[in-house]
Write a protein that holds these residues in place. Structure first.
Motif, short mmCIF file in Angstrom:
data_model
loop_
_atom_site.label_atom_id
_atom_site.label_comp_id
_atom_site.label_asym_id
_atom_site.label_seq_id
_atom_site.Cartn_x
_atom_site.Cartn_y
_atom_site.Cartn_z
N PRO A 156 -0.66 -4.23 9.93
CA PRO A 156 0.59 -3.36 9.18
C PRO A 156 -0.28 -2.27 8.17
O PRO A 156 0.25 -1.61 7.51
CB PRO A 156 1.28 -4.43 8.33
CG PRO A 156 0.37 -5.62 8.36
CD PRO A 156 -0.51 -5.56 9.61
N LEU A 157 -1.57 -2.80 7.63
CA LEU A 157 -2.16 -2.12 6.91
C LEU A 157 -3.05 -1.08 7.51
O LEU A 157 -3.79 -1.23 8.64
CB LEU A 157 -3.34 -2.65 6.03
CG LEU A 157 -2.75 -4.16 5.12
CD1 LEU A 157 -3.68 -4.96 4.69
CD2 LEU A 157 -1.59 -3.43 4.11
N GLN A 182 -5.90 1.99 3.48
CA GLN A 182 -5.28 0.71 2.65
C GLN A 182 -6.55 -0.24 2.58
O GLN A 182 -6.68 -1.03 1.48
CB GLN A 182 -3.97 0.29 2.95
CG GLN A 182 -2.80 1.51 2.89
CD GLN A 182 -1.69 0.88 3.41
OE1 GLN A 182 -1.62 0.27 4.62
NE2 GLN A 182 -0.41 1.07 3.03
N LEU A 183 -7.00 -0.76 3.93
CA LEU A 183 -8.03 -1.68 3.91
C LEU A 183 -9.15 -1.43 2.98
O LEU A 183 -9.81 -2.06 2.29
CB LEU A 183 -8.28 -2.27 5.14
CG LEU A 183 -7.24 -3.06 5.90
CD1 LEU A 183 -7.75 -2.78 7.43
CD2 LEU A 183 -7.12 -4.17 5.39
N ASP A 184 -9.65 -0.09 3.05
CA ASP A 184 -10.84 0.26 2.52
C ASP A 184 -10.38 0.42 0.98
O ASP A 184 -11.11 -0.14 0.07
CB ASP A 184 -11.24 1.66 2.56
CG ASP A 184 -11.86 1.87 4.16
OD1 ASP A 184 -12.24 0.92 4.50
OD2 ASP A 184 -11.85 3.05 4.59
N GLU A 185 -9.32 0.76 0.54
CA GLU A 185 -9.03 0.62 -1.05
C GLU A 185 -8.94 -0.73 -1.52
O GLU A 185 -9.38 -1.13 -2.61
CB GLU A 185 -7.54 1.36 -1.05
CG GLU A 185 -7.11 1.42 -2.61
CD GLU A 185 -5.69 2.07 -2.76
OE1 GLU A 185 -5.20 1.79 -3.70
OE2 GLU A 185 -5.31 2.83 -1.92
N ASP A 224 -12.38 -10.82 9.87
CA ASP A 224 -11.99 -11.21 11.09
C ASP A 224 -10.43 -10.69 11.52
O ASP A 224 -10.05 -11.16 12.59
CB ASP A 224 -12.03 -12.87 11.03
CG ASP A 224 -11.05 -13.37 10.15
OD1 ASP A 224 -9.91 -12.64 9.89
OD2 ASP A 224 -11.13 -14.55 9.63
N GLY A 225 -10.07 -9.92 10.61
CA GLY A 225 -8.79 -9.14 10.86
C GLY A 225 -7.27 -9.93 10.69
O GLY A 225 -6.38 -9.48 10.82
N SER A 226 -7.49 -11.07 9.94
CA SER A 226 -6.56 -11.78 9.48
C SER A 226 -6.11 -11.46 8.07
O SER A 226 -4.96 -12.25 7.62
CB SER A 226 -6.52 -13.32 9.41
OG SER A 226 -7.56 -13.77 8.77
N TYR A 227 -6.60 -10.50 7.38
CA TYR A 227 -6.37 -10.34 5.88
C TYR A 227 -4.91 -9.59 5.71
O TYR A 227 -4.50 -8.90 6.81
CB TYR A 227 -7.37 -9.17 5.44
CG TYR A 227 -6.92 -8.81 3.87
CD1 TYR A 227 -7.30 -9.48 2.96
CD2 TYR A 227 -6.50 -7.54 3.74
CE1 TYR A 227 -6.94 -9.30 1.77
CE2 TYR A 227 -5.95 -6.99 2.21
CZ TYR A 227 -6.53 -7.90 1.44
OH TYR A 227 -6.17 -7.39 0.07
N GLY A 228 -4.24 -9.95 4.74
CA GLY A 228 -2.91 -9.45 4.50
C GLY A 228 -1.61 -10.36 5.15
O GLY A 228 -0.67 -9.75 5.20
N ASP A 252 3.33 -10.77 7.10
CA ASP A 252 2.62 -9.58 6.38
C ASP A 252 2.78 -9.46 4.92
O ASP A 252 4.15 -9.31 4.57
CB ASP A 252 2.91 -8.22 7.33
CG ASP A 252 2.25 -8.35 8.68
OD1 ASP A 252 1.50 -8.88 9.03
OD2 ASP A 252 2.94 -7.65 9.41
N ILE A 253 1.83 -9.26 4.14
CA ILE A 253 1.89 -9.15 2.76
C ILE A 253 1.84 -7.75 2.55
O ILE A 253 0.92 -7.10 3.09
CB ILE A 253 0.67 -9.85 1.95
CG1 ILE A 253 0.65 -11.49 2.39
CG2 ILE A 253 0.87 -9.72 0.47
CD1 ILE A 253 -0.35 -12.11 1.73
#
Length: 123
Positions: A8-9, A13-16, A82-86, A94-95
């Motif tokens: 969803p990000l 957004q992930l970089d930020e 690992d791709g599970s962030y958020g 999803d947060i």
């Protein structure tokens, strides 16, 4: 051909969020270093020994809180890798990006965090 799961990000957004996490990690490490320096035992000839002991207890408490926050940041950075962030650690939803911008090391959505805080308040 295997498909990558849609996150969803966005990459931007992930970089930020990663930049926010790394900046906060650096701030916490500096705070903890200062708190550790303040924890050095006072010499016996220093005045206001009781006040210094209280200040040392506060510094120790702050260092403990910073260490907990630092561990959450490290878990968030690992989850990014690992791709599970958020994703909420409790319900898996999803947060939202807006919540992550406020607290990028969060591990729970607002609903789960609210339930956890309410349960903790009753205990």
């Amino acid at each position: 051909m295997s498909q990558q799961p849609q996150h969803p990000l966005t990459a931007a957004q992930l970089d930020e969020l990663k930049a926010l996490l790394l900046k906060r990690r650096e701030e916490l490490q500096l705070e903890m270093q200062q708190n550790r320096e303040n924890l050095t035992p006072p010499t016996s000839d220093e005045g206001a020994m009781v006040q210094r002991n209280v200040a040392r207890e506060v510094d120790q408490t702050l260092t403990d809180l910073d260490a907990n926050d630092l561990a959450r940041i490290e878990r968030a950075l690992k989850a990014m890798a690992d791709g599970s962030y958020g994703q909420c650690g409790e319900c898996g939803c999803d947060i939202p990006f807006e919540r992550l911008k406020i607290e990028p090391q969060t591990e729970h959505c607002v609903a789960c965090k609210g339930r956890w805080e309410a349960a903790a308040a009753k205990a």
